[in-house]
Scaffold this motif. Sequence first.
Motif, short mmCIF file in Angstrom:
data_model
loop_
_atom_site.label_atom_id
_atom_site.label_comp_id
_atom_site.label_asym_id
_atom_site.label_seq_id
_atom_site.Cartn_x
_atom_site.Cartn_y
_atom_site.Cartn_z
N CYS A 113 22.91 7.70 -26.83
CA CYS A 113 22.14 8.95 -26.86
C CYS A 113 22.98 10.11 -27.36
N LEU A 114 24.21 10.17 -26.89
CA LEU A 114 25.09 11.26 -27.29
C LEU A 114 25.48 11.17 -28.76
N ALA A 115 25.60 9.97 -29.25
CA ALA A 115 25.99 9.79 -30.65
C ALA A 115 24.83 10.04 -31.60
N ARG A 116 23.62 10.16 -31.04
CA ARG A 116 22.42 10.41 -31.84
C ARG A 116 22.27 9.39 -32.96
N SER A 117 22.46 8.15 -32.60
CA SER A 117 22.37 7.08 -33.59
C SER A 117 20.97 6.49 -33.68
N GLY A 118 19.99 7.27 -33.30
CA GLY A 118 18.63 6.79 -33.38
C GLY A 118 18.15 6.09 -32.12
N VAL A 119 18.98 6.00 -31.12
CA VAL A 119 18.58 5.38 -29.86
C VAL A 119 17.71 6.38 -29.11
N SER A 120 16.55 5.94 -28.70
CA SER A 120 15.69 6.85 -27.94
C SER A 120 15.48 6.28 -26.55
N LEU A 121 15.24 7.17 -25.62
CA LEU A 121 15.01 6.76 -24.24
C LEU A 121 13.51 6.68 -24.00
N SER A 122 12.96 5.50 -24.17
CA SER A 122 11.55 5.30 -23.91
C SER A 122 11.34 5.14 -22.41
N GLY A 123 10.11 5.08 -22.01
CA GLY A 123 9.81 4.88 -20.60
C GLY A 123 10.36 3.57 -20.08
N ALA A 124 10.43 2.56 -20.94
CA ALA A 124 10.93 1.25 -20.52
C ALA A 124 12.41 1.32 -20.13
N VAL A 125 13.17 2.19 -20.77
CA VAL A 125 14.58 2.33 -20.40
C VAL A 125 14.69 2.79 -18.95
N TRP A 126 13.80 3.68 -18.53
CA TRP A 126 13.84 4.17 -17.16
C TRP A 126 13.44 3.09 -16.17
N ILE A 127 12.62 2.13 -16.61
CA ILE A 127 12.28 1.00 -15.75
C ILE A 127 13.53 0.16 -15.50
N VAL A 128 14.33 -0.05 -16.55
CA VAL A 128 15.57 -0.81 -16.40
C VAL A 128 16.56 -0.04 -15.54
N VAL A 129 16.61 1.27 -15.68
CA VAL A 129 17.48 2.09 -14.83
C VAL A 129 17.03 1.97 -13.37
N ALA A 130 15.72 1.97 -13.14
CA ALA A 130 15.20 1.78 -11.78
C ALA A 130 15.62 0.42 -11.23
N ALA A 131 15.64 -0.59 -12.08
CA ALA A 131 16.10 -1.92 -11.65
C ALA A 131 17.55 -1.85 -11.20
N MET A 132 18.38 -1.12 -11.94
CA MET A 132 19.79 -0.98 -11.55
C MET A 132 19.91 -0.27 -10.21
N VAL A 133 19.09 0.73 -9.99
CA VAL A 133 19.15 1.50 -8.74
C VAL A 133 18.77 0.61 -7.56
N VAL A 134 17.66 -0.13 -7.67
CA VAL A 134 17.26 -0.96 -6.54
C VAL A 134 18.24 -2.10 -6.30
N GLN A 135 18.87 -2.60 -7.35
CA GLN A 135 19.91 -3.61 -7.18
C GLN A 135 21.10 -3.01 -6.43
N GLY A 136 21.45 -1.77 -6.76
CA GLY A 136 22.54 -1.09 -6.08
C GLY A 136 22.23 -0.81 -4.62
N ILE A 137 20.98 -0.62 -4.30
CA ILE A 137 20.57 -0.39 -2.91
C ILE A 137 20.56 -1.71 -2.13
N HIS A 138 20.18 -2.78 -2.81
CA HIS A 138 20.06 -4.09 -2.15
C HIS A 138 21.37 -4.56 -1.53
N HIS A 139 22.45 -4.42 -2.24
CA HIS A 139 23.73 -4.96 -1.76
C HIS A 139 24.24 -4.30 -0.48
N PRO A 140 24.26 -2.96 -0.40
CA PRO A 140 24.72 -2.37 0.87
C PRO A 140 23.77 -2.67 2.04
N LEU A 141 22.48 -2.82 1.75
CA LEU A 141 21.53 -3.10 2.83
C LEU A 141 21.71 -4.49 3.42
#
Length: 119
Positions: A30-58
Amino acid sequence: MTAYQLLLNWGVLCVPAGTVIAPAGVAFGCLARSGVSLSGAVWIVVAAMVVQGIHHPLQRPLLAKYSSLEVACYAMIADTVMMLPLVPLDLGGLLGAGLTRWLAAIYPGLYPSAAGFVL
């Protein structure tokens, strides 16, 4: 864990693999502005990372009472039960899948996932 699997698999259907190699890769792209865009699907994958990060400490308190093998088995059984309501959505695809597709689906569940969680 079920939320992680659902979100990740949903997200990767719409996001090119190069976009989500790692959070740093996404930020760099994103910072390099190489044409990469953050679609809604990227945020779904980010949400997956967050819930995975929550799962382990729990699961840490469970490890005080159960072995790592037991915790991994209970988690996989619970995930399977929670995903069973989704089976009717593609029952025809499941029944029509050949041996190669079944093996391709089973392998990541047994080797990297199950072995990784147990170890």
